[in-house]
Design a protein around this motif. Sequence first.
Motif, PDB file in Angstrom:
ATOM      1  N   ARG A 214       0.855  -1.187   0.000  1.00 16.52           N
ATOM      2  CA  ARG A 214       0.000   0.000   0.000  1.00 16.52           C
ATOM      3  C   ARG A 214       0.893   1.240   0.000  1.00 16.52           C
ATOM      4  NH1 ARG A 214      -4.115  -2.461  -1.628  1.00 16.52           N
ATOM      5  NH2 ARG A 214      -5.212  -3.763  -0.166  1.00 16.52           N
ATOM      6  N   SER A 215       1.888   1.229  -0.849  1.00 20.42           N
ATOM      7  CA  SER A 215       2.824   2.344  -0.886  1.00 20.42           C
ATOM      8  C   SER A 215       2.198   3.544  -1.597  1.00 20.42           C
ATOM      9  CB  SER A 215       4.108   1.928  -1.600  1.00 20.42           C
ATOM     10  OG  SER A 215       3.843   1.666  -2.957  1.00 20.42           O
ATOM     11  N   PRO A 216       2.712   4.771  -1.345  1.00 16.63           N
ATOM     12  CA  PRO A 216       2.180   5.959  -2.022  1.00 16.63           C
ATOM     13  C   PRO A 216       2.299   5.877  -3.540  1.00 16.63           C
ATOM     14  CG  PRO A 216       3.582   6.592  -0.205  1.00 16.63           C
ATOM     15  CD  PRO A 216       3.704   5.111  -0.350  1.00 16.63           C
ATOM     16  N   ALA A 217       3.347   5.239  -4.021  1.00 14.95           N
ATOM     17  CA  ALA A 217       3.489   5.099  -5.476  1.00 14.95           C
ATOM     18  C   ALA A 217       2.350   4.263  -6.035  1.00 14.95           C
ATOM     19  CB  ALA A 217       4.836   4.477  -5.811  1.00 14.95           C
ATOM     20  N   ASP A 218       1.944   3.261  -5.284  1.00  9.11           N
ATOM     21  CA  ASP A 218       0.823   2.439  -5.710  1.00  9.11           C
ATOM     22  C   ASP A 218      -0.467   3.257  -5.778  1.00  9.11           C
ATOM     23  OD1 ASP A 218       1.215  -0.092  -6.548  1.00  9.11           O
ATOM     24  OD2 ASP A 218       0.713  -1.069  -4.652  1.00  9.11           O
ATOM     25  N   LEU A 219      -0.693   4.072  -4.782  1.00  3.26           N
ATOM     26  CA  LEU A 219      -1.897   4.894  -4.766  1.00  3.26           C
ATOM     27  C   LEU A 219      -1.882   5.911  -5.901  1.00  3.26           C
ATOM     28  CD1 LEU A 219      -2.249   5.478  -0.919  1.00  3.26           C
ATOM     29  CD2 LEU A 219      -3.533   3.899  -2.359  1.00  3.26           C
ATOM     30  N   HIS A 220      -0.714   6.463  -6.175  1.00  2.00           N
ATOM     31  CA  HIS A 220      -0.599   7.443  -7.264  1.00  2.00           C
ATOM     32  C   HIS A 220      -0.870   6.772  -8.613  1.00  2.00           C
ATOM     33  CE1 HIS A 220       0.732  10.853  -9.564  1.00  2.00           C
ATOM     34  NE2 HIS A 220       1.595  10.086 -10.208  1.00  2.00           N
ATOM     35  N   SER A 221      -0.297   5.602  -8.823  1.00  3.48           N
ATOM     36  CA  SER A 221      -0.521   4.926 -10.104  1.00  3.48           C
ATOM     37  C   SER A 221      -1.971   4.472 -10.243  1.00  3.48           C
ATOM     38  CB  SER A 221       0.432   3.738 -10.259  1.00  3.48           C
ATOM     39  OG  SER A 221       0.224   2.805  -9.238  1.00  3.48           O
ATOM     40  N   ARG A 222      -2.598   4.094  -9.145  1.00  5.88           N
ATOM     41  CA  ARG A 222      -4.006   3.704  -9.220  1.00  5.88           C
ATOM     42  C   ARG A 222      -4.891   4.896  -9.562  1.00  5.88           C
ATOM     43  NH1 ARG A 222      -4.553  -0.384  -4.060  1.00  5.88           N
ATOM     44  NH2 ARG A 222      -3.117  -1.925  -4.891  1.00  5.88           N
TER      45      ARG A 222
ATOM     46  N   ALA B 119      -3.958   7.546 -11.244  1.00  7.43           N
ATOM     47  CA  ALA B 119      -3.703   7.865 -12.649  1.00  7.43           C
ATOM     48  C   ALA B 119      -4.445   6.900 -13.562  1.00  7.43           C
ATOM     49  CB  ALA B 119      -2.205   7.821 -12.929  1.00  7.43           C
ATOM     50  N   LEU B 120      -4.483   5.636 -13.184  1.00  5.58           N
ATOM     51  CA  LEU B 120      -5.210   4.653 -13.975  1.00  5.58           C
ATOM     52  C   LEU B 120      -6.702   4.945 -13.983  1.00  5.58           C
ATOM     53  CD1 LEU B 120      -5.169   2.044 -15.609  1.00  5.58           C
ATOM     54  CD2 LEU B 120      -5.343   0.796 -13.463  1.00  5.58           C
ATOM     55  N   GLU B 121      -7.238   5.342 -12.852  1.00  7.02           N
ATOM     56  CA  GLU B 121      -8.658   5.697 -12.782  1.00  7.02           C
ATOM     57  C   GLU B 121      -8.976   6.871 -13.708  1.00  7.02           C
ATOM     58  OE1 GLU B 121     -11.276   4.342 -11.303  1.00  7.02           O
ATOM     59  OE2 GLU B 121     -10.012   2.675 -10.651  1.00  7.02           O
ATOM     60  N   LEU B 122      -8.086   7.881 -13.753  1.00  7.81           N
ATOM     61  CA  LEU B 122      -8.296   9.027 -14.647  1.00  7.81           C
ATOM     62  C   LEU B 122      -8.287   8.593 -16.107  1.00  7.81           C
ATOM     63  CD1 LEU B 122      -6.154  11.782 -12.897  1.00  7.81           C
ATOM     64  CD2 LEU B 122      -8.641  11.687 -13.095  1.00  7.81           C
ATOM     65  N   GLN B 123      -7.380   7.692 -16.455  1.00 11.68           N
ATOM     66  CA  GLN B 123      -7.329   7.212 -17.832  1.00 11.68           C
ATOM     67  C   GLN B 123      -8.582   6.421 -18.189  1.00 11.68           C
ATOM     68  OE1 GLN B 123      -3.710   4.987 -18.128  1.00 11.68           O
ATOM     69  NE2 GLN B 123      -2.486   6.801 -18.621  1.00 11.68           N
ATOM     70  N   ILE B 124      -9.077   5.630 -17.269  1.00 10.75           N
ATOM     71  CA  ILE B 124     -10.285   4.853 -17.524  1.00 10.75           C
ATOM     72  C   ILE B 124     -11.478   5.781 -17.718  1.00 10.75           C
ATOM     73  CG2 ILE B 124     -11.931   3.264 -16.447  1.00 10.75           C
ATOM     74  CD1 ILE B 124      -9.525   1.817 -15.231  1.00 10.75           C
ATOM     75  N   LYS B 125     -11.571   6.835 -16.879  1.00 13.03           N
ATOM     76  CA  LYS B 125     -12.672   7.788 -17.027  1.00 13.03           C
ATOM     77  C   LYS B 125     -12.596   8.505 -18.365  1.00 13.03           C
ATOM     78  CE  LYS B 125     -13.370   8.682 -12.133  1.00 13.03           C
ATOM     79  NZ  LYS B 125     -13.238   9.666 -11.047  1.00 13.03           N
ATOM     80  N   ALA B 126     -11.389   8.885 -18.795  1.00 13.91           N
ATOM     81  CA  ALA B 126     -11.229   9.570 -20.081  1.00 13.91           C
ATOM     82  C   ALA B 126     -11.628   8.649 -21.235  1.00 13.91           C
ATOM     83  CB  ALA B 126      -9.794  10.040 -20.251  1.00 13.91           C
ATOM     84  N   ALA B 127     -11.238   7.393 -21.161  1.00 16.08           N
ATOM     85  CA  ALA B 127     -11.588   6.456 -22.224  1.00 16.08           C
ATOM     86  C   ALA B 127     -13.091   6.207 -22.258  1.00 16.08           C
ATOM     87  CB  ALA B 127     -10.839   5.143 -22.030  1.00 16.08           C
ATOM     88  N   ASP B 128     -13.701   6.084 -21.086  1.00 12.65           N
ATOM     89  CA  ASP B 128     -15.141   5.859 -21.039  1.00 12.65           C
ATOM     90  C   ASP B 128     -15.916   7.060 -21.572  1.00 12.65           C
ATOM     91  OD1 ASP B 128     -14.844   3.324 -20.061  1.00 12.65           O
ATOM     92  OD2 ASP B 128     -15.182   3.885 -17.964  1.00 12.65           O
ATOM     93  N   SER B 129     -15.460   8.275 -21.215  1.00 16.46           N
ATOM     94  CA  SER B 129     -16.176   9.455 -21.707  1.00 16.46           C
ATOM     95  C   SER B 129     -16.010   9.603 -23.213  1.00 16.46           C
ATOM     96  CB  SER B 129     -15.678  10.711 -20.987  1.00 16.46           C
ATOM     97  OG  SER B 129     -14.327  10.971 -21.320  1.00 16.46           O
TER      98      SER B 129
END
Length: 84
Positions: free
Chosen positions: A32-40, A42-52
Amino acid sequence: MPTPAERKALVFFSAVIALGASTRAYRALRSRSPADLHSRSALELQIKAADSARRAGFHKGKRERAPKSPPKAAGPVDMDIAGA
């Protein structure tokens, strides 16, 4: 049927694969490192952009390509060694 030596080798490799897979799974579930949270995030933002973009109907059109004409032979063609 494998020989006894081959069976030993198969058991060894199976154990190494199982230990490696379980170690990777344990680390993935427990980190549960901060890098993991940051990459997650960022991935959520990319998924939202692709869905929109998908909902808006935005897509790239296929490029029109000119049909390629087969090359013309300069002389007689030997059918035994000629390619398609």
